[in-house]
Design an enzyme around this catalytic site. Sequence first.
Site, mmCIF file in Angstrom:
data_model
loop_
_atom_site.group_PDB
_atom_site.id
_atom_site.type_symbol
_atom_site.label_atom_id
_atom_site.label_comp_id
_atom_site.label_asym_id
_atom_site.label_seq_id
_atom_site.Cartn_x
_atom_site.Cartn_y
_atom_site.Cartn_z
ATOM 1 N N TRP A 1 0.810 -1.218 0.000
ATOM 2 C CA TRP A 1 0.000 0.000 0.000
ATOM 3 C C TRP A 1 0.847 1.273 0.000
ATOM 4 O O TRP A 1 0.533 2.230 -0.718
ATOM 5 C CB TRP A 1 -1.000 0.003 1.150
ATOM 6 C CG TRP A 1 -2.029 -1.072 0.945
ATOM 7 C CD1 TRP A 1 -2.163 -2.223 1.657
ATOM 8 C CD2 TRP A 1 -3.010 -1.123 -0.105
ATOM 9 N NE1 TRP A 1 -3.176 -2.988 1.123
ATOM 10 C CE2 TRP A 1 -3.716 -2.341 0.046
ATOM 11 C CE3 TRP A 1 -3.371 -0.277 -1.147
ATOM 12 C CZ2 TRP A 1 -4.756 -2.714 -0.804
ATOM 13 C CZ3 TRP A 1 -4.400 -0.649 -1.994
ATOM 14 C CH2 TRP A 1 -5.079 -1.853 -1.822
ATOM 15 N N ASP B 1 -1.736 6.684 6.077
ATOM 16 C CA ASP B 1 -2.826 5.863 5.576
ATOM 17 C C ASP B 1 -3.168 4.880 6.694
ATOM 18 O O ASP B 1 -2.430 3.923 6.940
ATOM 19 C CB ASP B 1 -2.389 5.123 4.311
ATOM 20 C CG ASP B 1 -3.426 4.111 3.850
ATOM 21 O OD1 ASP B 1 -4.517 4.041 4.443
ATOM 22 O OD2 ASP B 1 -3.138 3.372 2.871
ATOM 23 N N LYS C 1 -12.753 -1.375 6.259
ATOM 24 C CA LYS C 1 -12.092 -2.348 7.108
ATOM 25 C C LYS C 1 -12.547 -2.185 8.559
ATOM 26 O O LYS C 1 -12.996 -3.122 9.184
ATOM 27 C CB LYS C 1 -10.577 -2.220 6.982
ATOM 28 C CG LYS C 1 -10.104 -2.671 5.584
ATOM 29 C CD LYS C 1 -8.830 -2.016 5.159
ATOM 30 C CE LYS C 1 -8.558 -2.189 3.674
ATOM 31 N NZ LYS C 1 -8.316 -3.570 3.242
#
Lengths: 363, 363
Positions: free
Chosen positions: B105, B174, B198
């Site tokens: 990511w 993030d 999530k």
Amino acid sequence: MSEERAFNFSAGPAVMPLPVLKKIQEELLCLPGCGASILEISHRSKQFGEILARTKQNVKDLLGVPDNYQIMFLQGGALTHFAMLPMNLLRSTGKSGNYLVTGNWSKKSASEAKTQGKVDVVWDGKAEGYVRKPTDDEIKLTDDALYCYFCANETIEGIQYPREPKVDVPLICDASSEIFSRPVDIEKYGVLFACAQKNAGPAGVVLVIMRDDFVEMSGDDLPSMFSYKKLAEKDSMLNTPPTFGIYSMALVTDWLKEQGGLEAMAALNREKASLLYDAIDGSNGFYRVHGQKEYRSVMNVSFRTPSEELDKEFQEEAKKVGLTNLNGHRSVKGERASIYNAMPREGVVALRDFMVDFAQKKG
Amino acid sequence: MSEERAFNFSAGPAVMPLPVLKKIQEELLCLPGCGASILEISHRSKQFGEILARTKQNVKDLLGVPDNYQIMFLQGGALTHFAMLPMNLLRSTGKSGNYLVTGNWSKKSASEAKTQGKVDVVWDGKAEGYVRKPTDDEIKLTDDALYCYFCANETIEGIQYPREPKVDVPLICDASSEIFSRPVDIEKYGVLFACAQKNAGPAGVVLVIMRDDFVEMSGDDLPSMFSYKKLAEKDSMLNTPPTFGIYSMALVTDWLKEQGGLEAMAALNREKASLLYDAIDGSNGFYRVHGQKEYRSVMNVSFRTPSEELDKEFQEEAKKVGLTNLNGHRSVKGERASIYNAMPREGVVALRDFMVDFAQKKG
């Protein structure tokens, strides 16, 4: 249901088909075969893959989308695509986006486009107060026009094209507030796009139908999520798409097919709109419509009473009998009845009866 | 409920709190006081205004967000913001985004950022196979660094920062896969952002918390929807926001407060993770973890059995007893158990027991 549902004339997010809401409710804790909610399953799961494929096929069937078009389910509302379209199409080609400005939404789109490339507003209805659409004869495109952009239905002003403009370049259409309300001849379009929250589902998903040669125009320097080419290559799954919105659109498009498709919807929508416009025309001038007669919207009936006081009273009285969200947009005022596909005929009849009564009492 | 709910270990979209799902289901046809579904009401309505305000207040309370930060609910997934952050921050300032690359990511984020401005990858764990995070001593920022970017928890590799990196510039984080799982010291951050699917709600909404001076950096040439400044000015309502996603986040954050807030969640999450890691460490090498011990993720337990055949068998057998979506990401393989806030302790216990049994039978 702990409470009574009203007839909700909101312009968007707007009424959804009751059978669709009931299905969502029924499956909310456990989507069949998943052991989990649609809100909890991976976009890479077999079950979601089937939902995505079904939604695409429904869109293809309903609108008659040819094979040389991509069907995408994206995010950001129409406003994001007002900028993304010229970012992808004008920057790389150096051509002009020709815009027909007929109200709030097309004006905003042209304004966003100007941040990205050459934009020519080739018709503007502002001086007349956005009461009509241009005739074909009035549209003079520039020599370097890549596309002619129009907004099929201006929700705020309540005016709609009786049919798409006739021009020599591909059309780009913001169909947000009329998608699936009548058949469309997609082959005339380079791009047809629509946010979902009026006629296709809940807020948070944008349907983008784009011809292959338009998809190919995206410059290679664009970030992934801003490139239609990259989004199309990954079938809207460059990252997690708005899964719940797509699932809802699957159910809405299933429902549209059950209703007989877009010809049937168009006939019903015309009839629903006539009920209201006939009441307005028969009110001896008590109610007045914003737009010119031949451009009256079948989706958003925008009208007013003789005074702002009566407008207020109209909306308050209507609410008491379960007819809600009839206030006009703050820029146009008066009343607005949004009667999208999912607004049942009996809701429109109830509003019509209320309007006739109100005019008799107050006129 | 026509079907049994499984314990769903999906990495995202992922399990949501059952009381939240039940509330959504209960209100789906008719939100109290609206006469319509949350899917059908205007974002400008009083009721939605209250939901938006409540969600913001919950986020502020849970994370201890100071007054000089904006809290926004946007779209496009984290991937959109990988590009939008440098578009807003680097283009106008000409400074460098310093990136710590510790897995899939953060790597992707640095790559998207490069399309928008000067990017320096100041630490990269690739050569070691992304098994750990950098120590503070290893981080050498450039002189023109505007921010230091990191991904708090790499879901695919299952590695997590024990605490945020200590640097002399504001952090950008993030936090997609760990938001609300433990307290955060927001004052160290210029920006903290997280996609919802999530730990915070369904797919389709991104929480962005941004310090005022960072908000002010947006260039005036940006399209409206790509400008944090314009989005913040309109309180996430430049256009129709993802209303259902925000409503869901209101319910999730209500639930988090009822659970005792982030200290309580952090303690429970540590205990849940220990159950699995203890089973792994006690398996005499049958199970192996991808990441180094001090960087093991509390959210995503990434491990493998001695062979790909056993991995397959593990996942198939687990599914039969209602433990689903345990497959590792295709790039790392093996197993991955995502045990976010909403995964109940009994789900983790059931998985731990299954793992112990499976290792005894096959080891």
